[in-house]
Motif scaffolding. Structure first.
Motif, PDB file in Angstrom:
ATOM      1  N   ARG A 122     -25.355  -7.943 -70.562  1.00 15.98           N
ATOM      2  CA  ARG A 122     -26.584  -7.168 -70.744  1.00 15.98           C
ATOM      3  C   ARG A 122     -27.153  -6.761 -69.387  1.00 15.98           C
ATOM      4  N   PRO A 167     -32.904  -5.220 -67.939  1.00 15.64           N
ATOM      5  CA  PRO A 167     -34.311  -5.135 -68.338  1.00 15.64           C
ATOM      6  C   PRO A 167     -35.178  -4.618 -67.193  1.00 15.64           C
ATOM      7  N   ASP A 168     -36.240  -3.956 -67.549  1.00 16.69           N
ATOM      8  CA  ASP A 168     -37.193  -3.454 -66.551  1.00 16.69           C
ATOM      9  C   ASP A 168     -38.234  -4.540 -66.307  1.00 16.69           C
ATOM     10  N   ARG A 169     -37.832  -5.551 -65.539  1.00 14.81           N
ATOM     11  CA  ARG A 169     -38.681  -6.713 -65.285  1.00 14.81           C
ATOM     12  C   ARG A 169     -38.631  -7.067 -63.807  1.00 14.81           C
ATOM     13  N   ASP A 206     -27.394  -3.007 -69.773  1.00 21.83           N
ATOM     14  CA  ASP A 206     -28.754  -2.656 -70.208  1.00 21.83           C
ATOM     15  C   ASP A 206     -29.764  -3.528 -69.466  1.00 21.83           C
ATOM     16  N   ILE A 220     -30.643 -13.940 -69.752  1.00 22.26           N
ATOM     17  CA  ILE A 220     -29.822 -13.017 -70.530  1.00 22.26           C
ATOM     18  C   ILE A 220     -28.363 -13.210 -70.135  1.00 22.26           C
TER      19      ILE A 220
END
Length: 277
Positions: free
Chosen positions: A40, A46-48, A44, A36
């Protein structure tokens, strides 16, 4: 998300002893590992899980390898360039040349023909062609590897139909005149100390230019007057301590360079115009 934040903090602490930009380095590597953009990641995330390859990338950076070689890309002005070992990494300081060109051509006819001497991965030429969509350009470099990156970057940016790449010795053999000449030559003195990882990883031929860092200016200066069209501009990058010494070389050729300063108010470029009688 908490795992990402912890990993970024841990990576920044790991990198801090060898990098002045440890947190930024960690963010760029994490964004690359996740596939990404950094924006981002910050706005924002990511929930990873943290990708395993992030830690191998951090180890490479801890060993001094430049972030741009690890990620394979570097942003410059308004374009993103792919880079790799054997190619000079674009620096923000070089954006001084593009800013000077924008100022010069404000209120004038835009440049139609642009020359980039020592183009590397196409840095200055591709940024300029993106700004002036009617222009075409020629990029010259002594490195086949650099030119392969430049050509690939031009294709990726859809600028390949407006570019020509030439293996060459500065301006030797070039006969036409150009509205804009951009040049970031080697200008580091042979014995000068560089930042961590620079001399160890980046190509010496793109960095060093003799005992005072002036050797390539002596090669370039005699060519500028005949290559520059009336009303045009040559913007040539210099080291922060070369405002006097590099300018003297161009004055000896009958040119009158002005100084452009970077965002830290350090001398960063010689700006040259010519009057053809």
């Amino acid at each position: 998300m908490k795992a990402l934040h912890r990993a970024l903090a841990d990576a920044a602490r790991t990198l801090a002893p060898g990098s002045d930009t440890a947190r930024l380095d960690a963010e760029l590597l994490m964004a690359e590992a996740l596939g990404i953009e950094r924006d981002r990641l910050l706005l924002d995330p990511p929930d990873r899980p943290v990708p395993e390859r992030f830690w191998s990338m951090v180890e490479r950076r801890r060993g001094g390898e430049p972030v741009a070689y690890i990620t394979g890309r570097r942003a410059f002005w308004n374009v993103e360039l792919h880079v790799g070992p054997g190619v000079l990494i674009p620096r923000p300081d070089s954006e001084t040349l593009i800013a000077a060109a924008l100022e010069h051509f404000e209120g004038r006819a835009p440049p139609r023909r642009i020359l980039d001497l020592g183009t590397g991965p196409g840095t200055l030429l591709l940024a300029a062609l993106d700004l002036w969509p009617e222009a075409t350009g020629l990029g010259v470099d002594a490195s086949r590897r650099a030119l392969s990156y430049a050509a690939a970057n031009a294709r990726r940016l859809r600028l390949d139909e407006r570019t020509e790449w030439r293996l060459g010795d500065w301006a030797v053999g070039i006969q036409e005149c150009f509205d804009l000449i951009l040049c970031n030559p080697p200008y580091v003195a042979t014995e000068a100390a560089l930042g961590p990882g620079v001399a160890e990883h980046e190509p010496a031929e793109a960095l060093f230019a003799g005992p005072q860092g002036l050797d390539d200016y002596r090669r370039i200066a005699p060519q500028i007057g005949r290559l520059l069209c009336p009303g045009g501009l040559a913007a040539i990058e210099i080291g922060a301590d070369q405002g006097g010494s590099a300018a003297a070389i161009f004055r000896a050729e009958g040119l009158e360079p002005a100084l452009a300063h970077d965002l830290n108010d350090r001398p960063r470029a010689l700006l040259i115009q010519v009057n053809h009688n």
